[in-house]
Design a protein around this motif. Structure first.
Motif, PDB file in Angstrom:
ATOM      1  N   LEU A   1     -11.245  24.139  22.063  1.00 34.51           N
ATOM      2  CA  LEU A   1     -11.113  25.391  21.495  1.00 34.51           C
ATOM      3  C   LEU A   1      -9.682  25.959  21.803  1.00 34.51           C
ATOM      4  O   LEU A   1      -9.346  26.895  20.902  1.00 34.51           O
TER       5      LEU A   1
ATOM      6  N   GLN B   1     -18.907  27.974  22.275  1.00 35.49           N
ATOM      7  CA  GLN B   1     -17.841  28.098  22.904  1.00 35.49           C
ATOM      8  C   GLN B   1     -17.788  27.318  24.050  1.00 35.49           C
ATOM      9  O   GLN B   1     -16.608  26.587  24.325  1.00 35.49           O
TER      10      GLN B   1
ATOM     11  N   GLY C   1     -15.317  35.681  19.198  1.00 39.07           N
ATOM     12  CA  GLY C   1     -15.554  34.195  19.739  1.00 39.07           C
ATOM     13  C   GLY C   1     -16.534  33.584  19.740  1.00 39.07           C
ATOM     14  O   GLY C   1     -16.671  32.441  19.633  1.00 39.07           O
TER      15      GLY C   1
END
Length: 627
Positions: free
Chosen positions: A425, A474, A526
């Motif tokens: 990420l 994530q 996000g």
């Protein structure tokens, strides 16, 4: 004293539970008995003398009625516990109250049916023979519709290609495990994706394939005895529950079921088959050289294990079915997990993501279809029903189209690019409409003994190993063996509807490895929700009829099996793809040796690269609808 009281309380609870279940069954039975003639454990003869256990529920009176036929490997005995069983009377009541006979039958070798079971209930002639038997009954009008989801749907396509004159219509739902080969897709009943095994069947077959040592009723047993026995004995073994998070990790994969002390059966044979093995073409799978001859209403789900081959089959039927039924193919796509159509709510949650109010009146849709084809009602169903009805997530709305994908969807190419560090990420990977000029490949290490674990996804039937649906990725994306490529935040919203195609240029120091892909909707905060996923075993990059291994230092072009979805990326969102070499236990791990894989217990580490430049234009092609 305390132990005695505890035992008494437990006894009371058990008696109460059984009493409640019995009362429910009695109530459902009595309601059905008021309108239906009920004939259970009718032993329907097949051409080879094998008899299949069949329950028949039909309207009282002398009228000839059409049949809705459900054929299944699962236990539908109404005496007992379990959703499949308690649903029998409810389904029968719905059909009978609408003027249909409802017929449910076990595949050969399942429960009270005679013979030896094989996956999808082969031989195909069993379906044909069942149609012939039913249409000759004095209560049947000669029209039969087949209906069901998953294993009650997957056998329908190959039998439809036999073109029985009474098979008037079908409604296959979640039918991917019945699709063998369609064009360049060789999933062989969801066993493979891109040449890598989908591990759902390992867990599924543990509790479905028959133990050869299990007792069987004597052939030729009378219907009277079967009806008596079904009230207290249904031949449904209770296999010990397995922690599949641990169980699927066992190596070699050919011994997973044995390691759980499960039954020996067809798994041990199927695990050795390659994607184009001749045995895949001898069973109950539908392949694209079979001519579909039945009007069909196809039901799919965005988070089902087989959405891409399902859509490919619909398009194949539209072009290649018998000429008189090509225009009688319709498609419906819901934003749910496998066979969860009716579980949509006012706020439908699939995994962690809300996709809004995805409810739909399925009974009206399906019975309108059957009323037209089986009863001959002039209800304008063909004119009123859109060719394609699909749900777009993100905008959370039902939409319609005259083809799949919708004509408004235009393919746009996005290139993978980075400064050589797309890892995780926090890397510098990006998706861009401009082709990179310089090759700065992204490298990562794939260790099959430390794979990227599946988190959500388009899956079913893996027990507790993988929970299907959309989850925030994530945390997963912090791994260095996941390459992350994202667009900038979108200046305006865009709808992605159709199939996402991907071409990677890769290299490796291993003879063979896998490459995986995920499509992600990234929110402004996000949150990264997965939409679909795929995989490709590199040895099959030139076709599934041969294996071609890699040489270190050479770059190879790999086309992955397409992903499919309909999702609106709102303003400020990002379109993201993840590339790695594992998604386990959704897919079997490649041990990177170039060996059989299924009979190996130790793998080797692969150092893999994704190249992106004018010479090696790694890319995804996105079906976008812009305002």
């Amino acid at each position: 004293m305390i132990n005695l009281i505890s035992k008494l309380l437990l006894f009371v609870l058990i008696v109460s539970a059984y009493s409640s279940l019995a009362a429910q069954e009695s109530s459902e039975y009595q309601r059905l008995a008021e309108i239906a003639v009920i004939e259970q454990k009718v032993m329907m003869p097949m051409r080879d003398g094998v008899r299949l256990a069949t329950d028949i529920y039909r309207p009282k009176g002398d009228a000839k009625v059409p049949v809705i036929f459900s054929r299944t490997p699962y236990n539908f005995n109404p005496y007992g516990d379990g959703e499949e069983r308690t649903r029998t009377y409810t389904s029968a009541y719905e059909a009978v109250s609408r003027g249909y006979a409802y017929v449910v039958q076990n595949e050969r070798g399942r429960y009270f049916s005679e013979g030896k079971w094989d996956i999808l209930g082969v031989p195909l002639t069993d379906g044909y023979d069942a149609f012939s038997w039913m249409k000759d009954q004095e209560w049947c009008n000669g029209k039969i519709g087949t209906y069901g989801c998953s294993s009650t749907a997957e056998w329908q396509m190959a039998v439809a290609a036999l073109d029985h004159p009474s098979h008037a219509a079908m409604v296959p739902m979640g039918y991917g495990a019945g699709v063998g080969r369609v064009g360049d897709i060789y999933e062989q009943g969801n066993w493979y994706r891109g040449g890598a095994q989908q591990m759902l069947f390992t867990a599924w077959l543990y509790s479905v394939q028959h133990d050869p040592m299990a007792p069987r009723l004597p052939e030729g047993i009378s219907t009277e005895d079967l009806r008596r026995l079904q009230r207290f004995y249904d031949m449904s073994p209770e296999y010990p529950r397995v922690d599949w998070k641990e169980g699927l990790a066992h190596l070699p994969v050919s011994e997973i079921i044995e390691n759980q002390q499960g039954p020996k059966g067809i798994y041990e044979d199927m695990i050795q088959r390659k994607p184009n093995d001749p045995d895949w073409y001898k069973g109950g799978l539908y392949h694209d050289d079979m001519v579909l001859a039945v009007p069909s209403f196809w039901f799919c789900s965005w988070y089902d294990v087989s959405i891409t081959p399902n859509l490919a089959l619909f398009n194949h039927a539209r072009k290649n079915a018998a000429p008189d039924v090509r225009d009688h193919q319709y498609l419906f796509i819901a934003p749910t997990l496998h066979c969860r159509y009716t579980r949509a709510t006012e706020n439908t949650i699939v995994g962690e993501r809300s996709v809004g109010d995805a409810r739909y009146d399925y009974d009206a849709l399906i019975y309108g279809w059957f009323d037209y084809w089986l009863k001959g009602e002039k209800n304008d169903v063909l004119e009123k029903t859109p060719r394609v009805t699909y749900y777009t997530m993100g905008s959370n709305k039902w939409q319609t189209a005259e083809q799949w994908p919708p004509a408004a969807a235009k393919m746009e190419t996005y290139y993978l690019d980075s400064e050589g560090g797309a890892n995780s990420l926090y890397g510098n990977g990006k998706l861009t409409t401009t082709m990179p000029k310089t090759d700065r490949p992204d490298s990562f290490t794939y260790d099959p003994h430390n794979p990227v674990m599946s988190y959500g996804g388009n899956v079913c039937c893996t027990g507790n190993a993988v929970e299907g649906g959309s989850f925030d990725q994530q945390q997963m994306e912090t791994r260095n063996d996941i390459l992350v490529y994202s667009t900038p935040p979108l200046a305006e919203g865009v709808e992605l509807t159709g199939s996402v195609e991907c071409t990677l240029y890769i290299s490796s120091d291993a003879k063979d490895t896998d490459f995986t892909l995920k499509l992600i909707d990234v929110y402004p905060d996000g949150t990264a929700y997965n939409l679909d996923e795929t995989i490709q075993r590199v040895r099959y990059r030139e076709g599934y009829d041969k294996e071609v291994f890699m040489k270190e230092g050479e770059v190879y072009k790999v086309d992955l099996t397409a992903l499919s979805t309909s999702n609106y990326f709102a303003k400020g969102h990002q379109i993201r793809i993840e590339v790695s070499s594992s998604n386990f236990p959704r897919f079997e791990r490649n041990l990177n040796t170039g060996g059989n894989n299924y009979d190996e217990a130790k793998g080797v580490v692969a150092h893999n690269k994704v190249h992106h430049s004018a010479k090696y234009p790694s890319q995804v092609r996105l079906p976008l609808i812009r305002n």
